[in-house]
Structures are given as structure tokens and as C-alpha cells.
Design an enzyme around this catalytic site. Structure first.
Site, PDB file in Angstrom:
ATOM      1  N   SER A  16     -10.538 -34.729  48.451  1.00 18.17           N
ATOM      2  CA  SER A  16     -10.227 -34.157  49.773  1.00 18.17           C
ATOM      3  C   SER A  16     -11.429 -34.268  50.699  1.00 18.17           C
ATOM      4  O   SER A  16     -11.261 -34.410  51.915  1.00 18.17           O
ATOM      5  CB  SER A  16      -9.731 -32.710  49.663  1.00 18.17           C
ATOM      6  OG  SER A  16     -10.779 -31.841  49.294  1.00 18.17           O
ATOM      7  N   ASN A  17     -12.642 -34.228  50.163  1.00 17.04           N
ATOM      8  CA  ASN A  17     -13.821 -34.407  51.015  1.00 17.04           C
ATOM      9  C   ASN A  17     -13.935 -35.860  51.491  1.00 17.04           C
ATOM     10  O   ASN A  17     -14.285 -36.114  52.641  1.00 17.04           O
ATOM     11  CB  ASN A  17     -15.098 -33.963  50.296  1.00 17.04           C
ATOM     12  CG  ASN A  17     -15.261 -32.455  50.331  1.00 17.04           C
ATOM     13  OD1 ASN A  17     -15.658 -31.887  51.349  1.00 17.04           O
ATOM     14  ND2 ASN A  17     -14.907 -31.788  49.238  1.00 17.04           N
ATOM     15  N   LEU A  95     -24.551 -35.908  36.846  1.00 22.34           N
ATOM     16  CA  LEU A  95     -25.898 -35.926  37.422  1.00 22.34           C
ATOM     17  C   LEU A  95     -26.278 -37.368  37.755  1.00 22.34           C
ATOM     18  O   LEU A  95     -26.072 -38.264  36.939  1.00 22.34           O
ATOM     19  CB  LEU A  95     -26.905 -35.382  36.408  1.00 22.34           C
ATOM     20  CG  LEU A  95     -27.154 -33.882  36.363  1.00 22.34           C
ATOM     21  CD1 LEU A  95     -28.209 -33.586  35.296  1.00 22.34           C
ATOM     22  CD2 LEU A  95     -27.608 -33.339  37.712  1.00 22.34           C
ATOM     23  N   ASN A 110     -25.260 -34.405  48.701  1.00 19.25           N
ATOM     24  CA  ASN A 110     -24.185 -33.772  47.922  1.00 19.25           C
ATOM     25  C   ASN A 110     -23.657 -32.551  48.665  1.00 19.25           C
ATOM     26  O   ASN A 110     -24.356 -31.970  49.491  1.00 19.25           O
ATOM     27  CB  ASN A 110     -24.740 -33.326  46.557  1.00 19.25           C
ATOM     28  CG  ASN A 110     -23.664 -32.729  45.656  1.00 19.25           C
ATOM     29  OD1 ASN A 110     -22.530 -33.220  45.596  1.00 19.25           O
ATOM     30  ND2 ASN A 110     -23.992 -31.652  44.948  1.00 19.25           N
ATOM     31  N   HIS A 112     -21.848 -28.766  47.716  1.00 19.17           N
ATOM     32  CA  HIS A 112     -21.629 -27.878  46.583  1.00 19.17           C
ATOM     33  C   HIS A 112     -20.955 -26.592  47.078  1.00 19.17           C
ATOM     34  O   HIS A 112     -21.374 -26.038  48.095  1.00 19.17           O
ATOM     35  CB  HIS A 112     -22.973 -27.554  45.912  1.00 19.17           C
ATOM     36  CG  HIS A 112     -22.818 -26.718  44.691  1.00 19.17           C
ATOM     37  ND1 HIS A 112     -22.390 -27.239  43.483  1.00 19.17           N
ATOM     38  CD2 HIS A 112     -22.991 -25.384  44.493  1.00 19.17           C
ATOM     39  CE1 HIS A 112     -22.324 -26.266  42.592  1.00 19.17           C
ATOM     40  NE2 HIS A 112     -22.687 -25.131  43.178  1.00 19.17           N
TER      41      HIS A 112
HETATM   42  C1  GRF Z   1     -15.727 -29.767  46.122  1.00 20.42           C
HETATM   43  O1  GRF Z   1     -15.546 -28.371  46.040  1.00 20.42           O
HETATM   44  C2  GRF Z   1     -17.183 -30.119  46.114  1.00 20.42           C
HETATM   45  O2  GRF Z   1     -17.989 -29.170  46.746  1.00 20.42           O
HETATM   46  C3  GRF Z   1     -17.489 -30.117  44.635  1.00 20.42           C
HETATM   47  O3  GRF Z   1     -16.351 -30.696  44.051  1.00 20.42           O
HETATM   48  C4  GRF Z   1     -15.207 -30.443  44.868  1.00 20.42           C
HETATM   49  C5  GRF Z   1     -14.569 -31.761  45.174  1.00 20.42           C
HETATM   50  O4  GRF Z   1     -13.342 -31.633  45.819  1.00 20.42           O
HETATM   51  N1  GRF Z   1     -18.742 -30.776  44.366  1.00 20.42           N
HETATM   52  P1  GRF Z   1     -12.587 -32.909  46.391  1.00 20.42           P
HETATM   53  O5  GRF Z   1     -12.439 -33.895  45.239  1.00 20.42           O
HETATM   54  O6  GRF Z   1     -13.395 -33.485  47.517  1.00 20.42           O
HETATM   55  O7  GRF Z   1     -11.249 -32.423  46.845  1.00 20.42           O
END
Ligand code: GRF
Length: 190
Positions: A16-17, A95, A110, A112
Site C-alpha cells: 500500500s505504501n 535487514l 525506510n 516504520h
Molecule cells: C507498513 O506499516 C510499513 O511501515 C512497515 O510495513 C508495512 C508495509 O505495508 N514497514 P504495505 O505493504 O506498504 O501496505
């Protein structure tokens, strides 16, 4: 930096990101080009999202290589061929090792889902809820050799919905999508 940086998005899950970043570029809110999606999970939904977006994907399992170094060399070769300038981690569940860290100094970012340094590592949202915090959030940071330890670029807070992980997650993800694109835009227009 002005211009349109070429970057790769690394993801292991839903993506989703990745989608939010891609949509922001399409909408003209972020200046850059996603040249490659790298996933260590060939079945991840991000692969489908990349296909729909028309973006090339490198989907290889680290377990098919003799070591992490050899896996990262293979990834690096693909990044170099496409002249990738930045690595944007978006739910990449491993990592980053020395091969990529050395090839991309201060060029790996990144996101988080917590207010680091609180709750690094896996299931940050679950960790926050188990501790009963009332406020958690999102951090965008440079990547170093540690687990979610690099210098912080941006943070924003989210109120926990008491006892409701789903709603809390929804708030966090919505904030992630907005904060990540905004932070990258700021970083790249410096
Ligand atoms: C997000 O919450 C990100 O912060 C974490 O993993 C999740 C990934 O979500 N590192 P998506 O695959 O982008 O939906």
C-alpha cells in the site's frame, strides 16, 4: 537535489505504501521515477500492484542464493543496470546488508509504524498496543545496519483507538501514505 530521482521500492507485502508513492507521482505531488520494485516474496500483492502500474519487478527469494551477500549482489546488479539512485523500503521485511548499504550510502530510506526509537522491529503496532500506549505514530528514517536505527527524517503521531487494532492500523497506514510521499518530496527538493 532537483530533478527526478530514479528509485527502487523494496516491499515484501501488500504494497500500500508503494501504491501511495506511485499515485503521488501520477498526481504530480512527488517528483521521481519508480524504476523497479524489488521483492523477496514473489507471491506478495505488491507484485500485482507493480504489474498494474506498469513497473518492472525483480522478485527473487534470498533463500535461492548461497548467502545474503550473493543475493544482494544480484539485486545490486539490477539496480545498477537501471541506474537506480535511491532505495525506498516500504514494508521490506529484512535487514539491509553491507552490499547494499555500501553501494547506497545515505540513499536508503525506510518507513516504520511507530515513533522510533520506541517499538523497533516486527509488529510495531502490536507492540505499542500491548504496552497500552495512547499515542503511537510513524517514522521515516535513513537506513543503517541496525534494526530501525538510522537518523530520523520525519515523524508524526497517531492516537491509539483503545483495544481496536484494526482502527489503529487504519489510522497509521493512512498517515504513512501521506508522510512518506511528503518526506520524499521534501528530501528530493532540497
Ligand atoms: C507498513 O506499516 C510499513 O511501515 C512497515 O510495513 C508495512 C508495509 O505495508 N514497514 P504495505 O505493504 O506498504 O501496505
Amino acid at each position: 537535489m532537483t530533478g527526478k530521482p530514479k528509485f527502487a521500492v523494496f516491499a515484501s507485502g501488500s504494497g500500500s505504501n508503494f501504491q501511495a508513492i506511485h499515485d503521488a507521482i501520477e498526481a504530480g505531488h512527488l517528483s521521481g521515477t519508480i524504476t523497479l520494485v524489488v521483492t523477496d516474496k514473489p507471491d506478495a500483492f505488491v507484485v500485482e500492484r507493480a504489474r498494474i502500474a506498469g513497473i518492472e519487478t525483480l522478485a527473487i527469494k534470498p533463500s535461492s542464493f548461497s548467502s545474503k551477500e550473493v543475493y544482494e549482489q544480484e539485486v545490486l546488479q539490477n539496480l545498477k543496470e537501471l541506474e537506480v539512485e535511491w532505495i525506498i523500503l516500504a514494508g521490506y521485511m529484512r535487514l539491509v546488508g553491507n552490499v547494499l548499504l555500501e553501494a547506497y550510502p545515505n540513499r536508503i530510506i525506510n518507513i516504520h509504524p511507530s515513533l522510533l526509537p520506541a517499538f523497533p522491529g516486527k509488529d510495531a503496532i502490536g507492540q505499542a498496543m500491548a504496552h497500552g500506549v495512547k499515542v503511537t505514530g510513524v517514522t521515516v528514517h535513513y537506513v543503517d545496519a541496525g534494526m530501525d536505527t538510522g537518523p530520523i527524517l520525519a515523524q508524526a503521531a497517531v492516537e491509539v483507538v483503545d483495544g481496536d487494532r484494526k482502527q489503529t492500523e487504519k489510522r497509521i497506514h493512512a498517515l504513512e501514505h501521506e508522510l512518506y510521499t511528503r518526506t520524499l518530496q521534501k528530501l528530493w527538493s532540497r
